[in-house]
Design a protein around this motif. Structure first.
Motif, PDB file in Angstrom:
ATOM      1  N   TYR A 100      36.552  35.488  45.159  1.00  0.00           N
ATOM      2  CA  TYR A 100      35.926  36.661  45.768  1.00  0.00           C
ATOM      3  C   TYR A 100      35.813  37.792  44.752  1.00  0.00           C
ATOM      4  CZ  TYR A 100      40.838  38.157  46.236  1.00  0.00           C
ATOM      5  OH  TYR A 100      42.142  38.479  45.984  1.00  0.00           O
ATOM      6  N   HIS A 101      34.928  38.729  45.060  1.00  0.00           N
ATOM      7  CA  HIS A 101      34.821  39.997  44.341  1.00  0.00           C
ATOM      8  C   HIS A 101      35.470  41.051  45.246  1.00  0.00           C
ATOM      9  CE1 HIS A 101      31.837  37.773  42.064  1.00  0.00           C
ATOM     10  NE2 HIS A 101      31.171  37.564  43.191  1.00  0.00           N
ATOM     11  N   LEU A 102      36.207  41.974  44.655  1.00  0.00           N
ATOM     12  CA  LEU A 102      36.909  42.954  45.465  1.00  0.00           C
ATOM     13  C   LEU A 102      36.658  44.375  44.969  1.00  0.00           C
ATOM     14  CD1 LEU A 102      38.918  43.165  47.868  1.00  0.00           C
ATOM     15  CD2 LEU A 102      40.733  43.372  46.161  1.00  0.00           C
ATOM     16  N   TYR A 103      36.477  45.258  45.929  1.00  0.00           N
ATOM     17  CA  TYR A 103      36.346  46.699  45.682  1.00  0.00           C
ATOM     18  C   TYR A 103      37.508  47.377  46.387  1.00  0.00           C
ATOM     19  CZ  TYR A 103      31.587  44.953  45.286  1.00  0.00           C
ATOM     20  OH  TYR A 103      30.487  44.227  44.947  1.00  0.00           O
ATOM     21  N   TRP A 104      38.049  48.419  45.772  1.00  0.00           N
ATOM     22  CA  TRP A 104      39.143  49.133  46.439  1.00  0.00           C
ATOM     23  C   TRP A 104      39.099  50.600  46.068  1.00  0.00           C
ATOM     24  CZ3 TRP A 104      40.077  45.398  42.658  1.00  0.00           C
ATOM     25  CH2 TRP A 104      40.551  45.859  41.421  1.00  0.00           C
ATOM     26  N   GLY A 105      39.566  51.443  46.994  1.00  0.00           N
ATOM     27  CA  GLY A 105      39.579  52.880  46.764  1.00  0.00           C
ATOM     28  C   GLY A 105      39.856  53.625  48.047  1.00  0.00           C
ATOM     29  N   ASN A 106      39.737  54.941  47.995  1.00  0.00           N
ATOM     30  CA  ASN A 106      40.048  55.778  49.151  1.00  0.00           C
ATOM     31  C   ASN A 106      38.830  56.237  49.930  1.00  0.00           C
ATOM     32  OD1 ASN A 106      42.800  55.624  48.697  1.00  0.00           O
ATOM     33  ND2 ASN A 106      42.832  57.431  47.384  1.00  0.00           N
ATOM     34  N   ASP A 107      37.639  56.006  49.404  1.00  0.00           N
ATOM     35  CA  ASP A 107      36.403  56.470  50.041  1.00  0.00           C
ATOM     36  C   ASP A 107      35.573  55.259  50.452  1.00  0.00           C
ATOM     37  OD1 ASP A 107      33.794  57.447  50.607  1.00  0.00           O
ATOM     38  OD2 ASP A 107      34.131  59.197  49.323  1.00  0.00           O
ATOM     39  N   ARG A 108      35.561  54.973  51.742  1.00  0.00           N
ATOM     40  CA  ARG A 108      34.868  53.784  52.258  1.00  0.00           C
ATOM     41  C   ARG A 108      33.400  53.769  51.881  1.00  0.00           C
ATOM     42  NH1 ARG A 108      32.146  51.598  56.719  1.00  0.00           N
ATOM     43  NH2 ARG A 108      33.158  49.833  57.799  1.00  0.00           N
ATOM     44  N   ALA A 109      32.724  54.899  52.076  1.00  0.00           N
ATOM     45  CA  ALA A 109      31.286  54.972  51.821  1.00  0.00           C
ATOM     46  C   ALA A 109      30.974  54.867  50.335  1.00  0.00           C
ATOM     47  CB  ALA A 109      30.712  56.259  52.397  1.00  0.00           C
ATOM     48  N   ALA A 110      31.766  55.542  49.503  1.00  0.00           N
ATOM     49  CA  ALA A 110      31.510  55.514  48.061  1.00  0.00           C
ATOM     50  C   ALA A 110      31.626  54.106  47.497  1.00  0.00           C
ATOM     51  CB  ALA A 110      32.465  56.461  47.349  1.00  0.00           C
ATOM     52  N   LEU A 111      32.564  53.330  48.024  1.00  0.00           N
ATOM     53  CA  LEU A 111      32.741  51.970  47.532  1.00  0.00           C
ATOM     54  C   LEU A 111      31.497  51.113  47.764  1.00  0.00           C
ATOM     55  CD1 LEU A 111      36.382  51.098  48.642  1.00  0.00           C
ATOM     56  CD2 LEU A 111      35.566  51.533  46.319  1.00  0.00           C
ATOM     57  N   LEU A 112      30.775  51.407  48.821  1.00  0.00           N
ATOM     58  CA  LEU A 112      29.577  50.626  49.129  1.00  0.00           C
ATOM     59  C   LEU A 112      28.483  50.817  48.078  1.00  0.00           C
ATOM     60  CD1 LEU A 112      29.391  51.243  52.974  1.00  0.00           C
ATOM     61  CD2 LEU A 112      30.156  49.152  51.815  1.00  0.00           C
ATOM     62  N   ASN A 113      28.572  51.898  47.316  1.00  0.00           N
ATOM     63  CA  ASN A 113      27.574  52.169  46.276  1.00  0.00           C
ATOM     64  C   ASN A 113      27.918  51.529  44.937  1.00  0.00           C
ATOM     65  OD1 ASN A 113      25.916  53.822  47.925  1.00  0.00           O
ATOM     66  ND2 ASN A 113      27.304  55.553  47.606  1.00  0.00           N
ATOM     67  N   GLU A 114      29.106  50.922  44.840  1.00  0.00           N
ATOM     68  CA  GLU A 114      29.517  50.284  43.591  1.00  0.00           C
ATOM     69  C   GLU A 114      28.907  48.894  43.479  1.00  0.00           C
ATOM     70  OE1 GLU A 114      30.241  49.472  40.385  1.00  0.00           O
ATOM     71  OE2 GLU A 114      31.739  51.074  40.637  1.00  0.00           O
ATOM     72  N   VAL A 115      28.024  48.713  42.493  1.00  0.00           N
ATOM     73  CA  VAL A 115      27.383  47.408  42.320  1.00  0.00           C
ATOM     74  C   VAL A 115      27.387  46.947  40.864  1.00  0.00           C
ATOM     75  CG1 VAL A 115      25.887  47.605  44.347  1.00  0.00           C
ATOM     76  CG2 VAL A 115      25.094  48.489  42.146  1.00  0.00           C
ATOM     77  N   THR A 116      28.102  47.634  39.983  1.00  0.00           N
ATOM     78  CA  THR A 116      28.125  47.226  38.577  1.00  0.00           C
ATOM     79  C   THR A 116      29.477  46.663  38.143  1.00  0.00           C
ATOM     80  OG1 THR A 116      28.715  49.469  37.846  1.00  0.00           O
ATOM     81  CG2 THR A 116      26.366  48.913  37.931  1.00  0.00           C
ATOM     82  N   ASN A 117      30.535  47.049  38.813  1.00  0.00           N
ATOM     83  CA  ASN A 117      31.880  46.570  38.478  1.00  0.00           C
ATOM     84  C   ASN A 117      32.444  45.835  39.683  1.00  0.00           C
ATOM     85  OD1 ASN A 117      35.121  47.929  38.432  1.00  0.00           O
ATOM     86  ND2 ASN A 117      34.456  46.380  36.986  1.00  0.00           N
TER      87      ASN A 117
END
Length: 220
Positions: free
Chosen positions: A182-199
């Motif tokens: 899987y690919h995983l994103y993590w952080g404190n801002d739910r909406a901001a994480l949805l904009n991450e598409v390069t890492n």
């Protein structure tokens, strides 16, 4: 452990030091050329990001349960070079260009993640933080290429302060099924994480060695 653990999140040309619980994460962009075989209707098309909304079903954290390792060290040490060479044969970039693309995508210093029940533990070397996570729904994203992806989101309900408030999984699967990576994103801002598409830090079972992971990637 309540002390903050520093991790790194990288953009294409910018690197910034962030707290462990800060904005760090990952996702497959529309330019990511790897595809995978999973048991779905229209097998293949779902894996490539083409599916109907009604095919998306809620998933439990148990779909990702296990002991997982980052693939980034294998990219750095050359173990995944055959994968990059194979991509160059079928894609629109050289092997070196693919390697640079995946270096940005895979980059992370969270080298291991263990998921057991509601608990998710993030390891940075010998340091770790743990949180309990509850489902927080999913989001369907549309990429520039026209295909789509699903982020399955979980919110921290208890645990170490330094553990991220949100984690978001992307694994080319849209309904309940055990993940093989899987690919995983993590952080404190739910909406901001949805904009991450390069890492998009990527994790495979810790039971596999680098050569086996490369073989898995080449098989898909």
């Amino acid at each position: 452990m309540n002390k903050a653990i520093t991790t790194l999140s990288y953009a294409l040309a910018v690197s910034a030091a962030l707290t462990f619980a800060g904005t760090a994460g990952a996702q497959t962009s529309s330019g990511n050329n790897h595809s995978h075989s999973h048991s779905h209707d229209k097998k293949g098309s779902v894996n490539d990001g083409y599916f109907d909304d009604d095919q998306v079903k809620a998933r439990e954290l148990s779909d990702w349960e296990g002991d997982w390792q980052s693939v980034y060290p294998y990219l750095v040490d050359g173990t995944l070079d055959p994968v990059m060479a194979d991509k160059a044969k079928h894609g629109d970039k050289t092997a070196g260009e693919y390697r640079a693309y995946y270096d940005t995508g895979y980059k992370t210093d969270i080298d291991r993640i263990v998921i057991n029940g509601k608990k998710v533990t993030f390891f940075r070397g010998k340091d770790s933080v743990t949180g309990d996570y509850e489902t927080d729904g999913h989001e369907i994203l549309t990429y520039k290429k026209g295909n789509r992806g699903v982020r399955f989101i979980f919110r921290k309900s208890a645990g170490d302060d330094a553990a991220p408030r949100f984690i978001q999984f992307s694994d080319h699967i849209v309904a309940p099924e055990k993940a093989d990576h899987y690919h995983l994103y993590w952080g404190n801002d739910r909406a901001a994480l949805l904009n991450e598409v390069t890492n998009w830090p990527t994790y495979y079972p810790s039971s596999l060695n680098g050569k086996q992971i490369a073989e898995e990637m080449l098989a898909h």
